[in-house]
Write a protein that holds these residues in place. Structure first.
Motif, mmCIF file in Angstrom:
data_model
loop_
_atom_site.group_PDB
_atom_site.id
_atom_site.type_symbol
_atom_site.label_atom_id
_atom_site.label_comp_id
_atom_site.label_asym_id
_atom_site.label_seq_id
_atom_site.Cartn_x
_atom_site.Cartn_y
_atom_site.Cartn_z
ATOM 1 N N LEU A 1 0.831 -1.210 0.000
ATOM 2 C CA LEU A 1 0.000 0.000 0.000
ATOM 3 C C LEU A 1 0.863 1.258 0.000
ATOM 4 O O LEU A 1 0.566 2.231 -0.704
ATOM 5 C CB LEU A 1 -0.912 0.004 1.245
ATOM 6 N N ARG B 1 2.157 1.820 -3.462
ATOM 7 C CA ARG B 1 1.074 2.207 -4.374
ATOM 8 C C ARG B 1 0.682 3.669 -4.175
ATOM 9 O O ARG B 1 0.387 4.376 -5.144
ATOM 10 C CB ARG B 1 -0.129 1.289 -4.173
ATOM 11 N N ILE B 2 0.687 4.102 -2.934
ATOM 12 C CA ILE B 2 0.358 5.507 -2.646
ATOM 13 C C ILE B 2 1.531 6.415 -2.999
ATOM 14 O O ILE B 2 1.365 7.457 -3.652
ATOM 15 C CB ILE B 2 -0.021 5.669 -1.162
ATOM 16 N N LYS C 1 2.598 5.455 -7.193
ATOM 17 C CA LYS C 1 1.580 5.376 -8.245
ATOM 18 C C LYS C 1 0.446 6.369 -8.014
ATOM 19 O O LYS C 1 -0.490 6.437 -8.805
ATOM 20 C CB LYS C 1 1.019 3.954 -8.325
ATOM 21 N N GLU D 1 -1.868 6.290 -5.794
ATOM 22 C CA GLU D 1 -3.158 5.667 -5.466
ATOM 23 C C GLU D 1 -3.710 6.246 -4.168
ATOM 24 O O GLU D 1 -3.807 5.579 -3.154
ATOM 25 C CB GLU D 1 -3.001 4.148 -5.331
ATOM 26 N N THR D 2 -4.043 7.541 -4.224
ATOM 27 C CA THR D 2 -4.674 8.143 -3.048
ATOM 28 C C THR D 2 -6.023 7.476 -2.838
ATOM 29 O O THR D 2 -6.681 7.052 -3.779
ATOM 30 C CB THR D 2 -4.850 9.653 -3.229
ATOM 31 N N THR D 3 -6.413 7.399 -1.614
ATOM 32 C CA THR D 3 -7.656 6.690 -1.303
ATOM 33 C C THR D 3 -8.426 7.455 -0.244
ATOM 34 O O THR D 3 -7.843 8.112 0.615
ATOM 35 C CB THR D 3 -7.357 5.263 -0.788
ATOM 36 N N TYR E 1 -2.622 8.718 4.696
ATOM 37 C CA TYR E 1 -3.521 7.614 4.353
ATOM 38 C C TYR E 1 -3.259 6.330 5.134
ATOM 39 O O TYR E 1 -4.131 5.467 5.205
ATOM 40 C CB TYR E 1 -3.398 7.293 2.857
ATOM 41 N N ARG F 1 -4.772 -9.007 -0.837
ATOM 42 C CA ARG F 1 -4.796 -7.614 -1.286
ATOM 43 C C ARG F 1 -6.152 -7.258 -1.881
ATOM 44 O O ARG F 1 -6.700 -6.184 -1.608
ATOM 45 C CB ARG F 1 -3.676 -7.397 -2.302
ATOM 46 N N ASN G 1 -8.878 -4.433 -0.796
ATOM 47 C CA ASN G 1 -9.455 -3.444 -1.706
ATOM 48 C C ASN G 1 -10.972 -3.427 -1.586
ATOM 49 O O ASN G 1 -11.600 -2.362 -1.639
ATOM 50 C CB ASN G 1 -9.043 -3.758 -3.151
ATOM 51 N N CYS H 1 -12.053 -1.507 1.460
ATOM 52 C CA CYS H 1 -12.029 -0.073 1.212
ATOM 53 C C CYS H 1 -13.241 0.382 0.393
ATOM 54 O O CYS H 1 -13.821 1.436 0.649
ATOM 55 C CB CYS H 1 -10.736 0.308 0.492
ATOM 56 N N ASP H 2 -13.642 -0.444 -0.576
ATOM 57 C CA ASP H 2 -14.821 -0.103 -1.381
ATOM 58 C C ASP H 2 -16.079 -0.027 -0.518
ATOM 59 O O ASP H 2 -16.880 0.906 -0.639
ATOM 60 C CB ASP H 2 -15.018 -1.145 -2.486
#
Length: 789
Positions: A540, A543-544, A547, A549-551, A593, A740, A744, A747-748
């Motif tokens: 994570l 990825r943040i 890439k 990948e803000t969440t 995050y 993983r 995800n 989080c959704d």
């Protein structure tokens, strides 16, 4: 329930008697002792009445190397139903019950689920009115106090009993003599009351301390041999000094064997002496005693009870039959290394008389199997004395010497019967049964989460769930009510705030209450896969960081765990988690995050704050390795959704609450067994996006293990293996991508607050099966055959 009303006068009198001061002049620690001693005086008549009631009846006895009881005062006040009265009395006297309770030390007399289960069972038996007496060791320092220094676990002695224990009564006159091949000591019992809810039944936990025959040799001291003067005392006390001494050395192995025999022999001698004093025929011994062996630690009870009965005049054959009818065995593990084996030569040296009995048991077993027409190879595979490996197989001794062997979750029991103990199951199928573990809702909901408990009582219109947790099913009627779910969420938020305040004070870390509280708290072991959790967090991070990948769902990952002092790899995992924490804490972009917390010295009191605050319960063990788990049940009861494999009791949790209300992933048991034959972890390492990078962080200089070699060892264990283990034997790399994806999905769903909260609410509503009351009732009716008060 005690008749005499608890009042301020008893506190005032106890303060004068014990400290020669007025109550208001005492420290919080002294007030705790005074309140506890006053409660003891309050309950002793009922404690004696319980003992008298069961005197002529069959009783059950629970032999366990661990009893992780947690703080006593608060739980006892709740079970006596005088908590509000005592709170008001203290308030009128200018004191705070919360501060008095917090002055009590956690007795570290257990390491994890095994010891906590034993504590829950005692609570449930007393609440249901079953006569269940606990037997174990009163460790001077318990497991250890954990400090995290530079990210590493550092152990120090936990002197939990520094000011004496107000709940324990020393029974000097009931001590027993314990004889080893090289040493003889006394086992001195200390009795602690176990108060059932409502206070009607008060059972006993009896823990033994090892003491010398002679405390002090005056002649040695007088002649300047000062160390020799107290040598016998020190060597005796070492037996009950520490829970699970490091047994990587010969000395450590001897000490651990002595501990196991010490409390087991002391317990059985206690039963035999009391039975003899009652003047009963020893051929009826099993009619009055049901002894449950909690895992293999007390399996030496089989030859020891035979030995004691033979001393009373019974021949071996009769003594064996009575022993088998008296004893029952709970298996808590599928791990081969936990199915204890003892070196024959060492065992003979320390317990020569007991070994001679085991030889007789082996001869009987061989004859019995021969008569059943088993082959020579089949008989060798069932041997208690394994002459090829030169070890005693204690689990086999426990199975043969008892009338019942139970697993602790349906999947676990099925695995025992179908694979791990299939050779025994085929010969003695009638002995195998399942008793799915449970937890006591009194401590883990009523005490730990009083706000939610009050809300549940309000919704159900009754507090009957306190002694019948299946009543929670009535909550399902409210799952569609948005107002109810909103109130549920508000209470969850308050529990998160309470945890955050405690973490801020103890760890110096500020938690974001709007983040997902994702919690993994349990003993540190490779099969529990805290390492996979850590890899996902690092993935994570990348990825943040790289890439973008803000969440919108910030995550707070909370760990709590102790690694056994000699478990090098587990301690390496603790260091790795804390290295990741340090990386995130020092990155302004990512820490918006992500947050990682490793709580120091995780124990029962910390757990009482952590379970109610969780949004996500991490139950990610390799399928087929976790016997049951009880932390998963505590999370569920307190309204958390499980992210987990179909392992242990997770299977039954999903059956009760539904897969749609949890986040299930990973290899299932048949897939694990199929993959084991062809598994090549490097295939996953090379092909799963992002996985190689997080694994390589162990050795590429991203993190430092301070020169211990722990990270290199972890890396090699995953990709290369060793002569004694296959690479990635717990399938961390194989399950990583599925794990993983499950995260995800978490989080959704988190983006829909009412949907996520409803999932959590329904987990709580369907938790009724997992009360230890249900488990104990099954033991009492199906194995022990004991009656209620």
């Amino acid at each position: 329930m005690p008749d005499k009303r608890f009042d301020a006068a008893s506190l005032i009198e106890t303060a004068y008697q014990n400290y020669g001061k007025e109550f208001k002049q005492l420290t919080d620690k002294e007030k705790y002792h005074v309140v506890s001693k006053a409660v003891m005086q309050h309950i002793i008549p009922q404690w004696l009445e319980t003992e008298t009631f069961f005197q002529e009846k069959k009783k059950a006895y629970y032999l366990s190397a661990e009893f992780l009881m947690g703080r006593a005062l608060g739980n006892n006040l709740i079970n006596l139903r005088i908590e509000d009265d005592v709170r008001q009395i203290l308030q009128d006297m200018g004191a705070s019950l919360a501060r008095v309770e917090s002055a009590e030390a956690d007795a570290g007399l257990g390491n994890g689920g095994l010891g906590r289960l034993a504590a829950c069972f005692l609570d449930s038996a007393a609440t249901l009115g079953y006569p269940l007496i606990g037997y174990g060791i009163r460790y001077e320092y318990g497991i250890f106090r954990q400090q995290i220094i530079n990210g590493e676990q550092v152990e120090e002695g936990d002197d939990w009993n520094a000011m004496t224990d107000p709940w324990a009564l020393r029974r000097e006159s009931e001590r027993s003599l314990i004889q080893f091949g090289d040493q003889t000591v006394y086992a001195v019992p200390y009795d602690t009351p176990v108060i059932g809810y409502g206070g009607k039944t008060i059972n006993t936990l009896r823990l033994f301390v090892a003491e010398p025959l002679k405390n002090f040799n005056f002649d040695d001291f007088n002649n300047g041999r000062y160390q020799e003067a107290v040598k016998e005392k020190n060597e005796a006390k070492n037996i009950t000094r520490v829970l699970y001494p490091n047994d990587s050395t010969r000395e450590g192995k001897i000490l651990r064997l002595k501990q196991q025999y010490f409390f087991t022999s002391a317990a059985l001698q206690d039963l035999v002496k009391k039975y003899k004093a009652a003047g009963r025929d020893f051929e009826d011994f099993f009619k009055y005693h049901a002894v449950q062996l909690n895992d293999t630690h007390p399996s030496v009870a089989v030859p020891e009870l035979i030995r004691l009965l033979m001393k009373e005049g019974l021949d071996f054959s009769k003594a064996f039959d009575i022993t088998q009818q008296t004893l029952a065995y709970t298996n808590h593990t599928i791990l081969q290394e936990a199915l204890e084996k003892w070196d024959i030569a060492l065992f003979q040296e320390i317990l020569p008389e007991v070994y001679a009995i085991i030889e007789k048991i082996q001869n009987k077993l061989t004859l019995e199997l021969t008569q059943k027409r088993l082959t020579v190879d089949e008989i060798e595979n069932l041997a208690i004395i394994d002459k090829k490996q030169k070890v005693l197989r204690m689990a086999y001794l426990a199975i043969y010497g008892t009338h019942s062997t139970n697993g602790v979750a349906q999947l676990h029991t099925d695995i025992l019967k179908e694979t791990e103990l299939n050779n025994w199951y085929r010969v003695y199928p009638e002995r195998f049964n399942n008793k799915t573990n449970g937890i006591t809702q009194r401590r883990w909901f009523l005490k730990a989460n009083p706000e939610m408990a009050a809300f549940v009582t309000e919704l159900l219109g009754s507090d009957a769930w306190i002694t019948d947790l299946t009543q929670l099913e009535g909550l399902t009627a409210f799952a569609g009510d948005d107002e109810v779910i909103a109130r549920f969420m508000a209470i969850k938020q308050e529990k998160k705030r309470q945890l955050a305040d405690f973490v801020k004070f103890n760890e110096g870390t500020t938690l974001d209450l709007d983040s997902i509280f994702d919690i993994q708290i349990k003993r540190l072991h490779e099969y529990k896969r805290q390492l996979m959790n850590a890899f996902h967090i690092l993935d994570l991070y990348y990825r943040i960081k790289e890439k973008g990948e803000t969440t919108s769902c910030k995550r707070t990952f909370i760990f709590g765990a102790k690694a056994a002092p000699g478990y090098f790899r587990a301690k390496g995992i603790i260091k790795f988690i804390n290295e990741i924490k340090h990386l995130i804490d020092n990155d302004e972009t990512v820490k918006k995050y992500l947050e990682v917390v490793f709580v120091e010295n995780y124990n029962v009191s910390y757990a009482e704050l952590l379970f109610p605050a969780a949004d996500i319960s991490e139950q990610i063990s390799t399928t087929g390795k976790e016997a049951s788990g009880t932390g998963n049940m505590k999370f569920m009861l307190n309204g958390a959704a499980t992210i987990g494999t179909l392992d242990g009791a997770n299977v039954e949790i999903v059956e009760e609450a539904g897969a749609e209300n949890n986040f299930i992933f990973g290899l299932e048991i048949d897939q694990v067994e199929a993959l084991r034959k062809t598994y090549k972890p490097k295939d996953y390492y090379n092909k799963v996006p992002g996985l190689k990078r997080v694994v390589d962080s162990l050795i590429d200089g991203t993190f430092s293990d301070d020169g211990t070699g722990a990270f290199q060892d972890l890396y090699e264990s995953l990709l290369e293996g060793h002569t004694w283990e296959k690479p990635d034997s717990y399938f961390v790399l194989a399950d990583f991508d599925a794990y993983r994806k499950a995260h995800n999905h978490v989080c959704d769903v988190w983006q829909e607050p009412m949907r996520f909260a409803r999932m959590c609410f329904l987990n709580m509503a369907h938790a009724g099966k997992f009360s230890s009351d249900r488990t104990i009732h099954e033991y009492a009716q199906e194995i022990w055959n004991v009656e209620q008060m």
